[in-house]
Design an enzyme around this catalytic site. Sequence first.
Site, PDB file in Angstrom:
ATOM      1  N   ASN A  78       0.864  -1.182   0.000  1.00 48.13           N
ATOM      2  CA  ASN A  78       0.000   0.000   0.000  1.00 48.13           C
ATOM      3  C   ASN A  78       0.899   1.231   0.000  1.00 48.13           C
ATOM      4  O   ASN A  78       1.465   1.587   1.025  1.00 48.13           O
ATOM      5  CB  ASN A  78      -0.885  -0.043   1.267  1.00 48.13           C
ATOM      6  CG  ASN A  78      -1.742   1.194   1.417  1.00 48.13           C
ATOM      7  OD1 ASN A  78      -1.871   1.979   0.484  1.00 48.13           O
ATOM      8  ND2 ASN A  78      -2.333   1.369   2.591  1.00 48.13           N
TER       9      ASN A  78
ATOM     10  N   LYS B 104       0.038   4.234  -0.305  1.00 45.41           N
ATOM     11  CA  LYS B 104      -0.623   5.433   0.237  1.00 45.41           C
ATOM     12  C   LYS B 104      -0.417   6.611  -0.734  1.00 45.41           C
ATOM     13  O   LYS B 104      -0.452   6.406  -1.938  1.00 45.41           O
ATOM     14  CB  LYS B 104      -0.135   5.728   1.648  1.00 45.41           C
ATOM     15  CG  LYS B 104      -0.207   4.459   2.518  1.00 45.41           C
ATOM     16  CD  LYS B 104       0.010   4.677   3.966  1.00 45.41           C
ATOM     17  CE  LYS B 104      -0.113   3.347   4.694  1.00 45.41           C
ATOM     18  NZ  LYS B 104       0.005   3.458   6.131  1.00 45.41           N
TER      19      LYS B 104
ATOM     20  N   HIS C  34      -9.473   1.036   5.041  1.00 47.82           N
ATOM     21  CA  HIS C  34      -8.168   1.201   5.693  1.00 47.82           C
ATOM     22  C   HIS C  34      -8.317   2.173   6.870  1.00 47.82           C
ATOM     23  O   HIS C  34      -9.113   3.113   6.814  1.00 47.82           O
ATOM     24  CB  HIS C  34      -7.148   1.748   4.683  1.00 47.82           C
ATOM     25  CG  HIS C  34      -5.767   1.782   5.240  1.00 47.82           C
ATOM     26  ND1 HIS C  34      -5.318   2.822   6.021  1.00 47.82           N
ATOM     27  CD2 HIS C  34      -4.754   0.891   5.171  1.00 47.82           C
ATOM     28  CE1 HIS C  34      -4.082   2.565   6.396  1.00 47.82           C
ATOM     29  NE2 HIS C  34      -3.707   1.403   5.889  1.00 47.82           N
TER      30      HIS C  34
ATOM     31  N   GLU D   7      -6.686   4.627   7.846  1.00 46.07           N
ATOM     32  CA  GLU D   7      -6.530   6.057   7.528  1.00 46.07           C
ATOM     33  C   GLU D   7      -7.801   6.623   6.912  1.00 46.07           C
ATOM     34  O   GLU D   7      -8.152   7.778   7.136  1.00 46.07           O
ATOM     35  CB  GLU D   7      -5.313   6.257   6.613  1.00 46.07           C
ATOM     36  CG  GLU D   7      -4.026   6.120   7.415  1.00 46.07           C
ATOM     37  CD  GLU D   7      -2.856   5.551   6.644  1.00 46.07           C
ATOM     38  OE1 GLU D   7      -2.857   5.582   5.403  1.00 46.07           O
ATOM     39  OE2 GLU D   7      -1.921   5.051   7.303  1.00 46.07           O
TER      40      GLU D   7
ATOM     41  N   GLU E 221      -5.353  -4.997  10.900  1.00 49.45           N
ATOM     42  CA  GLU E 221      -4.387  -3.908  11.038  1.00 49.45           C
ATOM     43  C   GLU E 221      -4.664  -3.108  12.300  1.00 49.45           C
ATOM     44  O   GLU E 221      -5.476  -2.163  12.282  1.00 49.45           O
ATOM     45  CB  GLU E 221      -4.490  -2.969   9.836  1.00 49.45           C
ATOM     46  CG  GLU E 221      -4.163  -3.630   8.516  1.00 49.45           C
ATOM     47  CD  GLU E 221      -3.526  -2.614   7.585  1.00 49.45           C
ATOM     48  OE1 GLU E 221      -2.372  -2.823   7.204  1.00 49.45           O
ATOM     49  OE2 GLU E 221      -4.161  -1.605   7.290  1.00 49.45           O
TER      50      GLU E 221
ATOM     51  N   GLY F 247       2.388   2.408  10.766  1.00 46.94           N
ATOM     52  CA  GLY F 247       3.308   3.541  10.577  1.00 46.94           C
ATOM     53  C   GLY F 247       4.037   3.967  11.839  1.00 46.94           C
ATOM     54  O   GLY F 247       4.613   5.050  11.891  1.00 46.94           O
TER      55      GLY F 247
ATOM     56  N   SER G 194       3.460  -1.917  10.489  1.00 52.73           N
ATOM     57  CA  SER G 194       4.906  -1.932  10.706  1.00 52.73           C
ATOM     58  C   SER G 194       5.579  -3.248  10.320  1.00 52.73           C
ATOM     59  O   SER G 194       6.509  -3.703  10.988  1.00 52.73           O
ATOM     60  CB  SER G 194       5.231  -1.549  12.155  1.00 52.73           C
ATOM     61  OG  SER G 194       4.800  -0.221  12.405  1.00 52.73           O
TER      62      SER G 194
HETATM   63  P1  PGA Z   1       2.892   0.457   7.663  1.00 51.34           P
HETATM   64  O1  PGA Z   1       1.423   0.626   7.050  1.00 51.34           O
HETATM   65  O2  PGA Z   1       3.459  -0.808   7.071  1.00 51.34           O
HETATM   66  O3  PGA Z   1       3.635   1.681   7.227  1.00 51.34           O
HETATM   67  O4  PGA Z   1       2.738   0.361   9.145  1.00 51.34           O
HETATM   68  C1  PGA Z   1       0.574  -0.476   6.923  1.00 51.34           C
HETATM   69  C2  PGA Z   1      -0.737  -0.054   6.366  1.00 51.34           C
HETATM   70  O5  PGA Z   1      -1.152   1.085   6.579  1.00 51.34           O
HETATM   71  O6  PGA Z   1      -1.405  -0.825   5.664  1.00 51.34           O
END
Ligand code: PGA
Length: 243
Positions: A9, A11, A87, A89, A162, A168, A204
């Site tokens: 992803n 983003k 997601h 976010e 998640e 993140g 992460s």
């Molecule tokens: P990250 O994001 O690997 O940067 O923690 C995962 C995600 O948002 O799907």
Amino acid sequence: MKNKTLIFNWKMNPLTAEEAVDLASASDYKNVVIAPPFIFLNEIGKLFKNAKLGAQDLYWEEKGAFTGEVSAKQLAEAGVSYAIIGHSERRHKMGETDGMTAKKVLAAIKNNLTAVLCIGETEQERAEGKTNQILERQLVNGLSLAKAEGILNDSNLLIAYEPVWAIGTGKAQTAEGAMETSAFIKSLLKKEIDMDIRVLYGGSVTSQNLGEFLGYNEISGALVGGASLKKDEVKKMAEIIEK
Ligand code: PGA
């Protein structure tokens, strides 16, 4: 590794088409799905020989006066085969609700996309002991419309667990913890739709910890954000999944 999938992803990255093409060329592996910003889908879709194209979101109406949106149908026409839905976010920064995720899952599947429904608890929900309750609510509501139409199956649906606090932050869930939660989600799915649906872990994930997550049968892959933007990390992760 058999039947394991990595979803990258990106983003809202990278900034230019040139960088996107460069990163996509370095990420063209089997069992890898790449979800770039919409604006790069066409260009990078053309260069894939092994990887599949994913979308980071979609809109449930087919076409019409919906300024700024991109429909599941348009994505399918553009060669997309996976769609990330709900997601954290989108839920927490753009106010996406369970009701919206349900419409998106339905639209994705009706357009022959594999829906990747993301669910996960916040740090506070976890501290209050509400993790299972939140996961059940997001899962049951998100699947409700597609379930009612009887169109779900074990190849058009994936769940991504998640935990919001792990996204993140560099603070991944432990592999054992992720395995236990995946097992819980799989039991909910069994109860709800009587199917063995694959569950991915996200939050992460890096080349350092990926192998531990994938070591468990309950975890069928990973949704990777930050590490998917680094070519050396991508290569190491692809080597793990292709073993
Ligand atoms: P990250 O994001 O690997 O940067 O923690 C995962 C995600 O948002 O799907």
